[in-house]
Motif scaffolding. Structure first.
Motif, PDB file in Angstrom:
ATOM      1  N   ALA A   1     -17.142  10.356  -8.977  1.00  0.00           N
ATOM      2  CA  ALA A   1     -16.799   9.093  -8.326  1.00  0.00           C
ATOM      3  C   ALA A   1     -16.434   9.344  -6.868  1.00  0.00           C
ATOM      4  CB  ALA A   1     -15.630   8.433  -9.053  1.00  0.00           C
ATOM      5  N   PRO A   2     -17.259   8.901  -5.916  1.00  0.00           N
ATOM      6  CA  PRO A   2     -16.926   9.114  -4.508  1.00  0.00           C
ATOM      7  C   PRO A   2     -15.965   8.051  -3.983  1.00  0.00           C
ATOM      8  CG  PRO A   2     -19.326   8.963  -4.882  1.00  0.00           C
ATOM      9  CD  PRO A   2     -18.634   8.409  -6.074  1.00  0.00           C
ATOM     10  N   LEU A   3     -15.101   8.470  -3.082  1.00  0.00           N
ATOM     11  CA  LEU A   3     -14.250   7.539  -2.345  1.00  0.00           C
ATOM     12  C   LEU A   3     -14.404   7.858  -0.855  1.00  0.00           C
ATOM     13  CD1 LEU A   3     -12.154   5.225  -2.494  1.00  0.00           C
ATOM     14  CD2 LEU A   3     -10.386   6.972  -2.316  1.00  0.00           C
ATOM     15  N   TRP A   4     -15.252   7.086  -0.197  1.00  0.00           N
ATOM     16  CA  TRP A   4     -15.406   7.230   1.250  1.00  0.00           C
ATOM     17  C   TRP A   4     -14.229   6.549   1.928  1.00  0.00           C
ATOM     18  CZ3 TRP A   4     -18.923  10.678   2.509  1.00  0.00           C
ATOM     19  CH2 TRP A   4     -19.944  10.928   1.592  1.00  0.00           C
ATOM     20  N   SER A   5     -13.813   7.088   3.055  1.00  0.00           N
ATOM     21  CA  SER A   5     -12.492   6.704   3.571  1.00  0.00           C
ATOM     22  C   SER A   5     -12.519   5.872   4.848  1.00  0.00           C
ATOM     23  CB  SER A   5     -11.634   7.954   3.793  1.00  0.00           C
ATOM     24  OG  SER A   5     -12.182   8.777   4.804  1.00  0.00           O
ATOM     25  N   GLU A   6     -13.616   5.127   5.078  1.00  0.00           N
ATOM     26  CA  GLU A   6     -13.582   4.209   6.222  1.00  0.00           C
ATOM     27  C   GLU A   6     -12.388   3.253   6.126  1.00  0.00           C
ATOM     28  OE1 GLU A   6     -18.047   5.109   5.808  1.00  0.00           O
ATOM     29  OE2 GLU A   6     -16.322   4.852   4.484  1.00  0.00           O
ATOM     30  N   LEU A   7     -12.075   2.817   4.910  1.00  0.00           N
ATOM     31  CA  LEU A   7     -10.978   1.872   4.701  1.00  0.00           C
ATOM     32  C   LEU A   7      -9.832   2.484   3.917  1.00  0.00           C
ATOM     33  CD1 LEU A   7     -12.981  -1.372   3.762  1.00  0.00           C
ATOM     34  CD2 LEU A   7     -12.229  -0.622   6.011  1.00  0.00           C
ATOM     35  N   VAL A   8      -9.748   3.822   3.919  1.00  0.00           N
ATOM     36  CA  VAL A   8      -8.729   4.510   3.121  1.00  0.00           C
ATOM     37  C   VAL A   8      -7.991   5.507   3.995  1.00  0.00           C
ATOM     38  CG1 VAL A   8      -8.259   5.875   1.061  1.00  0.00           C
ATOM     39  CG2 VAL A   8     -10.191   4.281   1.079  1.00  0.00           C
ATOM     40  N   THR A   9      -6.716   5.303   4.162  1.00  0.00           N
ATOM     41  CA  THR A   9      -5.881   6.252   4.885  1.00  0.00           C
ATOM     42  C   THR A   9      -5.179   7.178   3.892  1.00  0.00           C
ATOM     43  OG1 THR A   9      -3.946   4.801   4.819  1.00  0.00           O
ATOM     44  CG2 THR A   9      -5.464   4.532   6.687  1.00  0.00           C
ATOM     45  N   ASP A  10      -4.493   8.178   4.420  1.00  0.00           N
ATOM     46  CA  ASP A  10      -3.707   9.072   3.577  1.00  0.00           C
ATOM     47  C   ASP A  10      -2.719   8.279   2.727  1.00  0.00           C
ATOM     48  OD1 ASP A  10      -2.797  12.088   3.243  1.00  0.00           O
ATOM     49  OD2 ASP A  10      -0.968  10.926   3.515  1.00  0.00           O
ATOM     50  N   GLU A  11      -2.143   7.250   3.303  1.00  0.00           N
ATOM     51  CA  GLU A  11      -1.164   6.429   2.594  1.00  0.00           C
ATOM     52  C   GLU A  11      -1.800   5.613   1.475  1.00  0.00           C
ATOM     53  OE1 GLU A  11       2.591   3.925   4.185  1.00  0.00           O
ATOM     54  OE2 GLU A  11       0.668   3.196   4.919  1.00  0.00           O
ATOM     55  N   LEU A  12      -3.080   5.280   1.615  1.00  0.00           N
ATOM     56  CA  LEU A  12      -3.760   4.429   0.640  1.00  0.00           C
ATOM     57  C   LEU A  12      -4.488   5.216  -0.452  1.00  0.00           C
ATOM     58  CD1 LEU A  12      -5.335   1.690   2.949  1.00  0.00           C
ATOM     59  CD2 LEU A  12      -3.788   1.282   1.049  1.00  0.00           C
ATOM     60  N   LEU A  13      -4.617   6.523  -0.281  1.00  0.00           N
ATOM     61  CA  LEU A  13      -5.480   7.285  -1.181  1.00  0.00           C
ATOM     62  C   LEU A  13      -5.072   7.145  -2.642  1.00  0.00           C
ATOM     63  CD1 LEU A  13      -7.911   9.194  -1.372  1.00  0.00           C
ATOM     64  CD2 LEU A  13      -6.303  11.103  -1.225  1.00  0.00           C
ATOM     65  N   ASP A  14      -3.802   7.283  -2.952  1.00  0.00           N
ATOM     66  CA  ASP A  14      -3.363   7.228  -4.357  1.00  0.00           C
ATOM     67  C   ASP A  14      -3.766   5.908  -5.020  1.00  0.00           C
ATOM     68  OD1 ASP A  14      -1.875   9.298  -3.023  1.00  0.00           O
ATOM     69  OD2 ASP A  14      -0.465   9.314  -4.686  1.00  0.00           O
ATOM     70  N   SER A  15      -3.537   4.795  -4.323  1.00  0.00           N
ATOM     71  CA  SER A  15      -3.797   3.490  -4.943  1.00  0.00           C
ATOM     72  C   SER A  15      -5.270   3.127  -4.952  1.00  0.00           C
ATOM     73  CB  SER A  15      -2.992   2.388  -4.240  1.00  0.00           C
ATOM     74  OG  SER A  15      -3.427   2.211  -2.909  1.00  0.00           O
ATOM     75  N   ARG A  16      -6.072   3.741  -4.086  1.00  0.00           N
ATOM     76  CA  ARG A  16      -7.509   3.468  -4.105  1.00  0.00           C
ATOM     77  C   ARG A  16      -8.228   4.327  -5.151  1.00  0.00           C
ATOM     78  NH1 ARG A  16      -6.376  -0.833  -2.469  1.00  0.00           N
ATOM     79  NH2 ARG A  16      -6.983  -1.751  -0.450  1.00  0.00           N
ATOM     80  N   LEU A  17      -7.618   5.432  -5.545  1.00  0.00           N
ATOM     81  CA  LEU A  17      -8.192   6.246  -6.619  1.00  0.00           C
ATOM     82  C   LEU A  17      -7.694   5.810  -7.988  1.00  0.00           C
ATOM     83  CD1 LEU A  17      -8.027   9.898  -5.212  1.00  0.00           C
ATOM     84  CD2 LEU A  17     -10.072   8.501  -5.559  1.00  0.00           C
TER      85      LEU A  17
ATOM     86  N   ALA B   1       1.178   5.889  -5.544  1.00  0.00           N
ATOM     87  CA  ALA B   1       0.506   4.606  -5.374  1.00  0.00           C
ATOM     88  C   ALA B   1       1.521   3.468  -5.256  1.00  0.00           C
ATOM     89  CB  ALA B   1      -0.449   4.351  -6.542  1.00  0.00           C
ATOM     90  N   ARG B   2       2.461   3.413  -6.180  1.00  0.00           N
ATOM     91  CA  ARG B   2       3.446   2.326  -6.149  1.00  0.00           C
ATOM     92  C   ARG B   2       4.410   2.502  -4.984  1.00  0.00           C
ATOM     93  NH1 ARG B   2       5.208   1.559 -12.546  1.00  0.00           N
ATOM     94  NH2 ARG B   2       3.094   1.364 -13.393  1.00  0.00           N
ATOM     95  N   GLY B   3       4.863   3.724  -4.768  1.00  0.00           N
ATOM     96  CA  GLY B   3       5.814   3.965  -3.691  1.00  0.00           C
ATOM     97  C   GLY B   3       5.222   3.657  -2.327  1.00  0.00           C
ATOM     98  N   ASN B   4       3.985   4.079  -2.089  1.00  0.00           N
ATOM     99  CA  ASN B   4       3.354   3.807  -0.805  1.00  0.00           C
ATOM    100  C   ASN B   4       3.107   2.319  -0.598  1.00  0.00           C
ATOM    101  OD1 ASN B   4       3.329   6.473  -0.032  1.00  0.00           O
ATOM    102  ND2 ASN B   4       1.223   6.843  -0.645  1.00  0.00           N
ATOM    103  N   ARG B   5       2.709   1.623  -1.662  1.00  0.00           N
ATOM    104  CA  ARG B   5       2.503   0.180  -1.551  1.00  0.00           C
ATOM    105  C   ARG B   5       3.825  -0.521  -1.234  1.00  0.00           C
ATOM    106  NH1 ARG B   5       1.237  -1.847  -6.385  1.00  0.00           N
ATOM    107  NH2 ARG B   5       0.374  -3.767  -5.506  1.00  0.00           N
ATOM    108  N   ARG B   6       4.896  -0.046  -1.825  1.00  0.00           N
ATOM    109  CA  ARG B   6       6.204  -0.632  -1.540  1.00  0.00           C
ATOM    110  C   ARG B   6       6.578  -0.406  -0.075  1.00  0.00           C
ATOM    111  NH1 ARG B   6      10.754  -3.451  -3.861  1.00  0.00           N
ATOM    112  NH2 ARG B   6      12.298  -3.326  -2.218  1.00  0.00           N
ATOM    113  N   ARG B   7       6.315   0.782   0.433  1.00  0.00           N
ATOM    114  CA  ARG B   7       6.621   1.061   1.840  1.00  0.00           C
ATOM    115  C   ARG B   7       5.773   0.200   2.776  1.00  0.00           C
ATOM    116  NH1 ARG B   7       8.026   5.971  -0.518  1.00  0.00           N
ATOM    117  NH2 ARG B   7       5.867   6.631  -0.881  1.00  0.00           N
ATOM    118  N   MET B   8       4.508  -0.002   2.421  1.00  0.00           N
ATOM    119  CA  MET B   8       3.652  -0.870   3.228  1.00  0.00           C
ATOM    120  C   MET B   8       4.180  -2.300   3.235  1.00  0.00           C
ATOM    121  SD  MET B   8      -0.010   0.641   1.956  1.00  0.00           S
ATOM    122  CE  MET B   8      -1.038  -0.459   2.951  1.00  0.00           C
ATOM    123  N   ALA B   9       4.620  -2.775   2.070  1.00  0.00           N
ATOM    124  CA  ALA B   9       5.180  -4.121   1.976  1.00  0.00           C
ATOM    125  C   ALA B   9       6.471  -4.239   2.780  1.00  0.00           C
ATOM    126  CB  ALA B   9       5.438  -4.472   0.506  1.00  0.00           C
TER     127      ALA B   9
END
Length: 670
Positions: free
Chosen positions: A415-431, A472-480
């Motif tokens: 399963a590839p995850l190209w990172s045009e729209l994925v930062t280090d902070e988003l990686l956990d929740s996008r995978l 994933a949850r922790g980073n999303r909380r920090r973004m919020a």
């Protein structure tokens, strides 16, 4: 703890991790030391993690009142059994237990992977280690790292230091690479490096322009290496030799995808080279180039793998092909005798929910590609630029099937995850948790296809992975929290019941390019970046609503409480969003969830009172749900994303529509 057979530091460390994880999951400090005994019978002599690709991953696991018994022929088999044990842990009435069972298990495919693009957005070593930890939990065994592209070259080269001179420290030192590879091996994960040539070579050509085909690259895919220059091959031989020494895996990925050919066509020296070597077109030249690259890789003692475009030329049949554009190519490559790793249909950056990927089987030659109905629409529009994106070669062929011999050449999937729209902070929740669903698809028989059961278990596993360290949850909380300091829970609550638009509809640069508008600089801090394609909160609601509609009326109070929460959150969201443009953009999405709550609560009330909804109210409710379905349809395919005049507000799809619709169907049908 009882041991039988061979044992070494890898297994000692694995059992220590298992004990630590079980304590973390259960909160019981002394478990399993004082619990039921664990006996491990392993292994075949001479096995070690130095030969991960060759180990038997099968195991037999028995859980009984007298203890837990693990039998395996290899260290990997033990690791896979311990992963199953973690997932079997059940909580009930404040306690924890393991169900009695005997499991004889082995993977369907030997290659079960994920590709992480570290070039477009750099992923830190700590972030990659978290993904490896989670991969161990779900029995994935290949981490494919895309390490070079137009945007960056991400591994320190002592031979060519200019490759990372402009990366501002965003690259892996050679010591860090060795650390990561060793960390992964201890957890049964192979690391396969990719250095993409001849296309996607912008970072290489910026550092060493003498190896490029043009002073100013013309292709939309970026710079391309010069295949007519003998120094290009000498450069690659030195570079690949240095990189191959860092990655002990027997496979080395040389890329080979998306070579536009414009730079080759406009370069007189390259055209003369083609004429001299009897190379009639771009494909022939690329095949010639990749054949020479294969010789370099083979000379390093590595087996080459590349994207499907590398089949042109005299590539040996033993070369692994990674099929990515459609399942048609799985058929074509296996028919030609190549072993194949299937990525077609598994691109996680399309942001599809887990169930879409789960139902695609790697050996199904009609699983992924362009739907025939969509291709018919493309032909009717008759726009060359659009036709180039939807070529006939990628159109699904209903009824196309692999023979048994071809199926044997499907080595697995990735399963590839190209990172045009994925930062280090988003990686956990996008995978995650979607990658866990694919891990099951790549391990289990094709017959395992119960989507509701998969989603039910996915909700539980997501909680386990969070407790074991995923962010994933922790980073999303920090973004919020950044969007709404002090009121992060309001933003997070909306994100829990929405999903980002799919199929690159959230890629604002793509839409600006198509519409010939200025290309915007997109920040990844909006509500659509916080929302996830398969959120366990939304999944749990939809599953419970389906069960309630099917007759489990005891779930009514829980469902009603959830929906009352949506209404309360909408009231708070309107206050919190005021004066904050990113949040204001999502006000319609929040309002839509409150309206859905009213519909769902009324449906539950009708079911409780055994009354049928009023026709006018029912029509209004159906209209609202139809509008939300239409919003989701605007990004239901890449074609829809491109031609739809607009996407839903704030690029958010309402993820709980199907659950409320089930409630409405039940109320109307009684």
């Amino acid at each position: 703890m009882r041991w039988k057979g061979d044992r070494g530091p890898v297994l000692d460390a694995a059992v220590a991790r298992f004990a630590r994880d079980m304590r973390t999951l259960s909160g019981i400090d002394r478990w399993p030391d004082t619990g039921i005994p664990l006996a491990i019978d392993c292994c075949a002599p001479g096995m070690s993690t130095a030969a991960l690709h060759a180990q038997d991953e099968g195991y037999t696991l028995t859980v009984a009142a007298g203890g837990i018994d693990v039998r395996a022929r290899s260290e990997l088999g033990v690791l896979r059994a311990l992963a199953t044990l973690r997932q079997m842990l059940q909580g009930h009435d404040g306690g924890w237990s393991l169900p009695a069972a005997t499991i004889r298990d082995r993977p369907r495919f030997p290659w079960r992977g994920v590709m992480v693009d570290t070039a477009r957005h750099f992923m830190t070593l700590e972030t990659l280690k978290r993904q490896i930890d989670a991969m161990e939990q779900v029995k994935l065994n290949v981490l494919h790292l895309h390490l070079s592209d137009n945007e960056g070259f991400r591994v320190e080269s002592l031979a060519f230091p200019k490759l990372t001179a402009g990366e501002h420290g965003q690259y892996y030192t050679q010591a860090q690479v060795r650390e990561l590879v060793a960390y992964a091996a201890e957890r049964g994960v192979r690391v396969v490096p990719e250095f993409d040539v001849p296309g996607h070579a912008g970072a290489i050509v910026r550092a060493y322009p003498q190896y490029g085909s043009a002073d100013t690259p013309a292709s939309r895919f970026g710079a391309v290496l010069d295949p007519s220059n003998p120094d290009t091959y000498a450069f690659l031989e030195t570079l690949f030799g240095e990189m191959a020494a860092l990655f002990p895996d027997p496979y080395f990925h040389a890329g080979g995808d998306e070579v536009g050919g414009e730079d080759w066509a406009s370069n007189p020296r390259i055209q003369a080279y083609m004429a001299a070597h009897g190379l009639e077109d771009k494909e022939a030249l690329q095949g010639h180039f990749m054949t020479r690259v294969h010789g370099i890789v083979d000379g390093l003692g590595k087996a080459m793998i590349g994207w499907e475009e590398i089949v042109h030329g005299d590539i040996p049949r033993s070369t692994y092909i990674q099929a990515w554009t459609s399942s048609n190519f799985v058929h074509t490559a296996t028919q030609a005798g190549h072993p194949v790793v299937v990525s077609a249909g598994y691109y996680l950056d399309y942001l599809e929910p887990a169930e879409v990927y789960y139902l695609r089987d790697p050996t199904d030659a009609a699983a992924a590609g362009i739907e025939p109905a969509i291709h018919a629409k493309v032909k009717a529009i008759d726009r060359p630029a659009l036709s180039a994106v939807f070529p006939e070669s990628q159109v699904i062929q209903p009824g196309l099937a692999l023979s048994d011999a071809q199926k044997a050449l499907v080595r697995g999937a990735e399963a590839p995850l190209w990172s045009e729209l994925v930062t280090d902070e988003l990686l956990d929740s996008r995978l995650w948790p979607r990658l866990a669903a694919l891990a099951e698809r790549f391990w289990s028989p094709e017959s395992v296809r119960d989507v509701d059961d998969m989603n039910r278990r996915l909700v539980l596993l997501d909680g386990q992975l969070d407790r074991l360290g995923l962010q994933a949850r922790g980073n999303r909380r920090r973004m919020a929290e950044r969007l709404a300091p002090g009121d992060a829970e309001v933003v997070a609550a909306l994100a829990d019941i929405t999903a980002p638009v799919r199929n690159f509809a959230h890629m604002h640069s793509m839409h600006a390019y198509i519409r010939k508008q200025p290309i915007p600089v997109q920040q990844f801090t909006a509500p659509a970046d916080i929302a996830t394609p398969s959120n366990p909160v939304a999944l749990a609601f939809n599953l419970e609503a389906a069960r309630f509609a099917a007759g489990e009326r005891g779930l009514g109070a829980t469902l009603a409480a959830r929906m009352q929460g949506w209404k309360a959150n909408d009231a708070r969201y309107r206050v919190v969003a005021a004066g904050r443009p990113a949040l204001e953009a999502a006000l319609p999405a929040s309002a839509a969830t409150a309206r859905l709550a009213d519909i769902g609560l009324a449906a539950i009330a009708h079911l409780g009172a055994d009354t049928r909804p009023d026709a006018a109210w029912l029509a209004d409710a159906r209209a609202h749900i139809a509008e939300l379905h239409a919003q989701a349809q605007a990004s239901s395919s890449l074609f829809a994303s491109i031609v739809s005049p607009q996407q839903p507000p704030a690029d958010l799809i309402i993820a709980v529509v199907t659950g409320v619709e089930r409630l409405l169907d039940a109320a109307e049908g009684q």
